[in-house]
Design a protein around this motif. Structure first.
Motif, PDB file in Angstrom:
ATOM      1  N   VAL A  89      23.280  -5.720 -17.128  1.00 58.05           N
ATOM      2  CA  VAL A  89      22.297  -6.572 -17.289  1.00 58.05           C
ATOM      3  C   VAL A  89      21.361  -6.296 -15.959  1.00 58.05           C
ATOM      4  CG1 VAL A  89      21.360  -8.677 -17.567  1.00 58.05           C
ATOM      5  CG2 VAL A  89      23.375  -8.222 -18.774  1.00 58.05           C
ATOM      6  N   PHE A  90      22.061  -6.203 -14.945  1.00 57.75           N
ATOM      7  CA  PHE A  90      21.457  -5.896 -13.603  1.00 57.75           C
ATOM      8  C   PHE A  90      20.514  -4.729 -13.725  1.00 57.75           C
ATOM      9  CE2 PHE A  90      21.060  -4.493  -9.307  1.00 57.75           C
ATOM     10  CZ  PHE A  90      20.402  -5.451  -8.795  1.00 57.75           C
ATOM     11  N   ALA A  91      21.333  -3.607 -14.369  1.00 57.19           N
ATOM     12  CA  ALA A  91      20.491  -2.405 -14.287  1.00 57.19           C
ATOM     13  C   ALA A  91      19.499  -2.494 -15.120  1.00 57.19           C
ATOM     14  CB  ALA A  91      21.674  -1.439 -14.760  1.00 57.19           C
ATOM     15  N   LEU A  92      19.501  -3.239 -16.426  1.00 60.51           N
ATOM     16  CA  LEU A  92      18.385  -3.245 -17.318  1.00 60.51           C
ATOM     17  C   LEU A  92      17.233  -4.009 -16.702  1.00 60.51           C
ATOM     18  CD1 LEU A  92      20.407  -3.949 -20.524  1.00 60.51           C
ATOM     19  CD2 LEU A  92      19.008  -1.761 -20.130  1.00 60.51           C
ATOM     20  N   MET A  93      17.491  -5.233 -15.891  1.00 60.62           N
ATOM     21  CA  MET A  93      16.476  -5.836 -15.486  1.00 60.62           C
ATOM     22  C   MET A  93      15.801  -5.100 -14.272  1.00 60.62           C
ATOM     23  SD  MET A  93      18.517  -9.653 -15.292  1.00 60.62           S
ATOM     24  CE  MET A  93      16.890 -10.064 -14.171  1.00 60.62           C
ATOM     25  N   HIS A  94      16.354  -4.331 -13.540  1.00 56.71           N
ATOM     26  CA  HIS A  94      15.798  -3.550 -12.552  1.00 56.71           C
ATOM     27  C   HIS A  94      15.341  -2.011 -13.107  1.00 56.71           C
ATOM     28  CE1 HIS A  94      17.407  -6.622 -10.421  1.00 56.71           C
ATOM     29  NE2 HIS A  94      16.814  -6.330  -9.242  1.00 56.71           N
ATOM     30  N   SER A 111      12.226  18.620  -7.051  1.00 57.02           N
ATOM     31  CA  SER A 111      11.900  19.181  -8.527  1.00 57.02           C
ATOM     32  C   SER A 111      13.154  18.711  -9.484  1.00 57.02           C
ATOM     33  CB  SER A 111      11.575  20.478  -8.350  1.00 57.02           C
ATOM     34  OG  SER A 111      12.679  21.257  -8.007  1.00 57.02           O
ATOM     35  N   SER A 112      13.962  19.038  -8.728  1.00 54.94           N
ATOM     36  CA  SER A 112      15.535  19.056  -9.577  1.00 54.94           C
ATOM     37  C   SER A 112      15.583  17.344  -9.749  1.00 54.94           C
ATOM     38  CB  SER A 112      16.852  19.554  -8.875  1.00 54.94           C
ATOM     39  OG  SER A 112      16.359  20.953  -8.832  1.00 54.94           O
ATOM     40  N   LEU A 113      15.612  16.709  -9.000  1.00 54.52           N
ATOM     41  CA  LEU A 113      15.748  15.166  -8.921  1.00 54.52           C
ATOM     42  C   LEU A 113      14.603  14.552 -10.184  1.00 54.52           C
ATOM     43  CD1 LEU A 113      16.150  14.008  -5.291  1.00 54.52           C
ATOM     44  CD2 LEU A 113      17.959  14.207  -7.279  1.00 54.52           C
ATOM     45  N   THR A 114      13.291  15.046  -9.956  1.00 58.17           N
ATOM     46  CA  THR A 114      12.562  14.755 -11.257  1.00 58.17           C
ATOM     47  C   THR A 114      13.259  15.153 -12.581  1.00 58.17           C
ATOM     48  OG1 THR A 114      10.709  15.075  -9.514  1.00 58.17           O
ATOM     49  CG2 THR A 114      10.186  14.995 -11.792  1.00 58.17           C
ATOM     50  N   PHE A 115      13.484  16.313 -12.608  1.00 62.51           N
ATOM     51  CA  PHE A 115      13.993  16.533 -14.004  1.00 62.51           C
ATOM     52  C   PHE A 115      15.097  15.461 -14.257  1.00 62.51           C
ATOM     53  CE2 PHE A 115      17.147  18.979 -16.318  1.00 62.51           C
ATOM     54  CZ  PHE A 115      16.427  19.222 -17.329  1.00 62.51           C
ATOM     55  N   TYR A 116      16.365  15.137 -13.527  1.00 66.14           N
ATOM     56  CA  TYR A 116      17.256  14.415 -13.868  1.00 66.14           C
ATOM     57  C   TYR A 116      16.809  13.105 -14.100  1.00 66.14           C
ATOM     58  CZ  TYR A 116      20.089  18.309 -12.568  1.00 66.14           C
ATOM     59  OH  TYR A 116      20.681  19.728 -12.101  1.00 66.14           O
ATOM     60  N   CYS A 146      14.112   5.258 -14.203  1.00 67.44           N
ATOM     61  CA  CYS A 146      15.497   5.833 -13.767  1.00 67.44           C
ATOM     62  C   CYS A 146      16.136   5.208 -12.554  1.00 67.44           C
ATOM     63  CB  CYS A 146      15.317   7.544 -13.602  1.00 67.44           C
ATOM     64  SG  CYS A 146      13.868   7.743 -12.189  1.00 67.44           S
ATOM     65  N   PRO A 147      16.500   4.107 -12.869  1.00 68.82           N
ATOM     66  CA  PRO A 147      17.148   2.982 -11.782  1.00 68.82           C
ATOM     67  C   PRO A 147      18.234   3.765 -10.911  1.00 68.82           C
ATOM     68  CG  PRO A 147      17.871   2.135 -14.298  1.00 68.82           C
ATOM     69  CD  PRO A 147      16.792   3.148 -14.100  1.00 68.82           C
ATOM     70  N   ALA A 148      19.193   4.276 -11.455  1.00 66.38           N
ATOM     71  CA  ALA A 148      20.451   4.992 -11.113  1.00 66.38           C
ATOM     72  C   ALA A 148      20.090   5.880 -10.171  1.00 66.38           C
ATOM     73  CB  ALA A 148      21.387   5.522 -12.258  1.00 66.38           C
ATOM     74  N   LEU A 149      18.896   7.045 -10.641  1.00 65.90           N
ATOM     75  CA  LEU A 149      18.753   8.113  -9.897  1.00 65.90           C
ATOM     76  C   LEU A 149      17.809   7.707  -8.810  1.00 65.90           C
ATOM     77  CD1 LEU A 149      19.422  11.114  -9.756  1.00 65.90           C
ATOM     78  CD2 LEU A 149      17.389  11.451 -10.928  1.00 65.90           C
ATOM     79  N   SER A 150      16.943   6.713  -9.131  1.00 68.10           N
ATOM     80  CA  SER A 150      15.996   6.187  -8.060  1.00 68.10           C
ATOM     81  C   SER A 150      16.954   5.654  -6.780  1.00 68.10           C
ATOM     82  CB  SER A 150      15.109   4.813  -8.518  1.00 68.10           C
ATOM     83  OG  SER A 150      14.308   5.644  -9.646  1.00 68.10           O
ATOM     84  N   MET A 151      18.142   4.744  -6.836  1.00 70.77           N
ATOM     85  CA  MET A 151      18.659   4.596  -5.690  1.00 70.77           C
ATOM     86  C   MET A 151      19.205   5.548  -4.899  1.00 70.77           C
ATOM     87  SD  MET A 151      20.461   1.012  -7.079  1.00 70.77           S
ATOM     88  CE  MET A 151      21.474   1.869  -8.608  1.00 70.77           C
ATOM     89  N   GLY A 152      19.784   6.676  -5.683  1.00 68.74           N
ATOM     90  CA  GLY A 152      20.165   7.819  -4.859  1.00 68.74           C
ATOM     91  C   GLY A 152      18.946   8.558  -4.150  1.00 68.74           C
ATOM     92  N   ARG A 153      17.982   8.540  -4.953  1.00 70.83           N
ATOM     93  CA  ARG A 153      16.869   9.275  -4.523  1.00 70.83           C
ATOM     94  C   ARG A 153      16.582   8.812  -2.942  1.00 70.83           C
ATOM     95  NH1 ARG A 153      12.475  10.762  -8.594  1.00 70.83           N
ATOM     96  NH2 ARG A 153      12.377   8.401  -8.822  1.00 70.83           N
ATOM     97  N   GLN A 154      16.147   7.419  -3.211  1.00 70.78           N
ATOM     98  CA  GLN A 154      15.858   6.803  -1.961  1.00 70.78           C
ATOM     99  C   GLN A 154      16.606   6.704  -0.649  1.00 70.78           C
ATOM    100  OE1 GLN A 154      15.106   2.636  -3.143  1.00 70.78           O
ATOM    101  NE2 GLN A 154      13.571   3.243  -4.857  1.00 70.78           N
TER     102      GLN A 154
END
Length: 564
Positions: A112-117, A154-159, A131-139
């Motif tokens: 639920v937390f992932a959906l809310m964020h 560019s690869s992160l944008t594709f994923y 893309c909450p999961a990849l956004s945290m890793g990207r930051q």
């Protein structure tokens, strides 16, 4: 509170049945709240008789006294070398259930937390990536090393686009399928491939990591419960001078404790309803098949077909449909028989056990046993983690896809939205509708797909199905006058015969056939067993080909096999 209730119930039972005589396993120790243990080998139901006290590490089964003696007999397989552990009744099995509940609830809260964020906002309908999961890793990567971040940008944008398809497939079920009623097949199937790819990646990479994390946390929580239960027991003993309790409070908690187990026992009792429903729908299928055969032979009046009641196309579909329904009830009966109604199996959960009393063979064997005992509980919680992930990822994903398909086909958006409003989601729906109108410019809701591509897809299907519709109308026109020569009363009598009387006859014949089979089985049991197993064919078979075994009450009465 749970630990105190467990202590009261266990001590009141100990005061009733007396002290135990076989080591740490108490008499009649149960495996759960109100649930009596069963032998995993012979299916013996303990019913608080104290016959089930052990767990075999090698066969992974809870065993009664007879089966322990059987597998441990020196001349049989294993030669008495199995490792037996006493069932631990000093700690309640509800600790295991509470630990699973805490971990599963935490997993749901994380989802639920992932959906809310996940980026639900006014810019969601404007095409912003979610893309909450990849956004945290990207930051984290950008903060750690900006050079590496720009190299893989560019690869992160594709994923991120792949993850965005996963979350949009889930969120569009609410935002487009419920809030705006603008969901469409094209929108669903355009995000489905990438969403499946992301779901598969989660299953492959995230599931093992989360399973280990789940198991470690669950073992820690379980140990906290064990420590608290032992502390409550020690405090209670110090205050009262003993560990036993009785009276109204204990009986009250005992009834509450056993209530879930009694309800579970009723649910686990085999019901004849699925099998009777299977026979009923199978009888209707046979009746409609016979009706179709009568019509095919040219007896149209006898088949009682009429354009107002049923068409030939519906009649051809009925046998297949009712046969399919009967097969579903047969599957349900078999599934329940293998799971909920299954007899003679121990609980699916690992029982709480004490350390073995068997001496060690050598230091290596002792280390191997210690490792296997620790990993047994660890592996159990890993399996629970995989189950909850399967529910949260696979089952919910598949359910949302199916619900979106049903909503698109049957226009269920207004009904679901009205129900959501009744449960207090009205303000949230109004907010999301305002976002949808501001972002897209559409003021109407529940109109389905409104984009040019949606209209093109609808036009293609309409043109493709036009010929089928014309053929169906011609067939209906030809069937209108089939029953004009039959009177109204005779026609309704034929309908009653085909719809009620013929299925009832087949159902009645099936019932009589089952009664005959039951009588034959009863006759076989009488001949095979005899009066006391000695005067039947069973005793004769053992006399000719087998040997006779008896259970003795004590070690002094036992005659072991001679040593070689």
């Amino acid at each position: 509170i749970a630990a105190m209730m467990t202590l009261w119930l266990r001590r009141s039972r100990a005061a009733r049945v007396g002290p135990h005589v076989l080591g740490p396993a108490r008499r009649g120790g149960s495996l759960g709240a109100g649930e009596m243990p069963k032998c995993g080998n012979c299916g013996y139901d303990d019913k608080d008789k104290g016959e089930i006290r052990a767990y075999c590490v090698d066969t992974k089964q809870i065993l009664c006294k007879r089966c322990v003696g059987l597998i441990m007999y020196p001349t049989l397989k294993g030669k008495g070398d199995f490792t037996i552990e006493a069932i631990d009744t000093n700690h309640s099995k509800i600790v295991q259930s509470l630990t699973k509940l805490i971990m599963n609830v935490s997993a749901v809260i994380g989802m639920v937390f992932a959906l809310m964020h996940s980026g639900i906002g006014s810019d969601y309908f404007k095409g912003a990536n979610t893309c909450p999961a990849l956004s945290m890793g990207r930051q984290a990567l950008a903060r750690f090393d900006a050079n590496v971040f720009y190299y893989f940008k560019s690869s992160l944008t594709f994923y991120c686009d792949i993850e965005d398809s996963f979350w949009r497939l889930l969120l569009d079920g609410w935002l487009r399928g419920v809030v705006s009623g603008s969901d469409s097949f094209l929108l669903l199937f355009s995000t489905l491939p990438k969403a499946l790819l992301f779901k598969s990646a989660i299953s492959i990479f995230l599931r093992p990591v989360y399973a280990v994390f789940y198991a470690i946390c669950a073992l820690a929580i379980q140990q906290v419960f064990f420590t608290a239960e032992d502390a409550v027991r020690a405090i209670y003993k110090r205050i009262n001078g003993s560990e036993t309790s009785s009276g109204r409070v204990s009986n009250f908690f005992k009834r509450i404790w056993r209530l879930p187990g009694e309800v579970k026992a009723k649910v686990k009792t085999k019901s004849p309803i699925p099998n009777k429903a299977r026979v009923l729908f199978l009888s209707i299928s046979i009746s409609t098949t016979l009706r179709l055969a009568v019509h095919s032979l040219g007896f149209h009046h006898l088949a009682a077909l009429g354009g107002d009641e049923v068409s030939i196309w519906q009649l051809m579909f009925e046998p297949v449909f009712f046969y399919w329904v009967s097969r579903q009830f047969a599957w349900l009966d078999a599934k329940l028989g293998k799971t909920i109604w299954k007899k003679g199996v121990a609980t699916a959960e690992e029982p709480l056990t004490c350390w073995r009393e068997k001496p060690r063979k050598d230091i290596m064997e002792s280390m191997e046993y210690t490792k296997s005992r620790i990993m047994r509980r660890f592996d159990f919680y890993k399996k629970q983690a995989e189950k909850i992930l399967h529910i949260l990822v696979d089952d919910i994903f598949n359910m949302i896809v199916v619900l979106r398909l049903l909503s698109i086909l049957f226009h269920l958006s207004p009904i679901i939205r009205r129900f959501a409003t009744l449960v207090g989601l009205g303000p949230k729906i109004d907010q999301h509708q305002a976002w949808y109108s501001d972002a897209t410019g559409f003021k109407e809701f529940d109109a389905g797909g409104k984009y040019i591509t949606d209209h093109l897809l609808k036009w293609t299907f309409v043109e493709a199905l036009l010929g089928v519709r014309l053929a169906g109308r011609l067939a209906e026109v030809q069937m209108v006058n089939v029953v004009l020569h039959a009177s109204e009363l005779t026609h309704w009598a034929k309908q009653v015969v085909w719809r009620l009387l013929v299925p009832f006859v087949f159902y009645f014949l099936n019932t009589k056939w089952n009664d005959k089979l039951g009588a034959q089985r009863k006759e076989f049991t009488s001949k095979w067993k005899g009066n006391e197993w000695k005067d039947g064919q069973y005793g004769t078979m053992l006399e000719n080909y087998g040997s006779f075994w008896n259970q003795v009450e004590s070690k002094a009465e036992w005659a072991p096999p001679p040593s070689k």
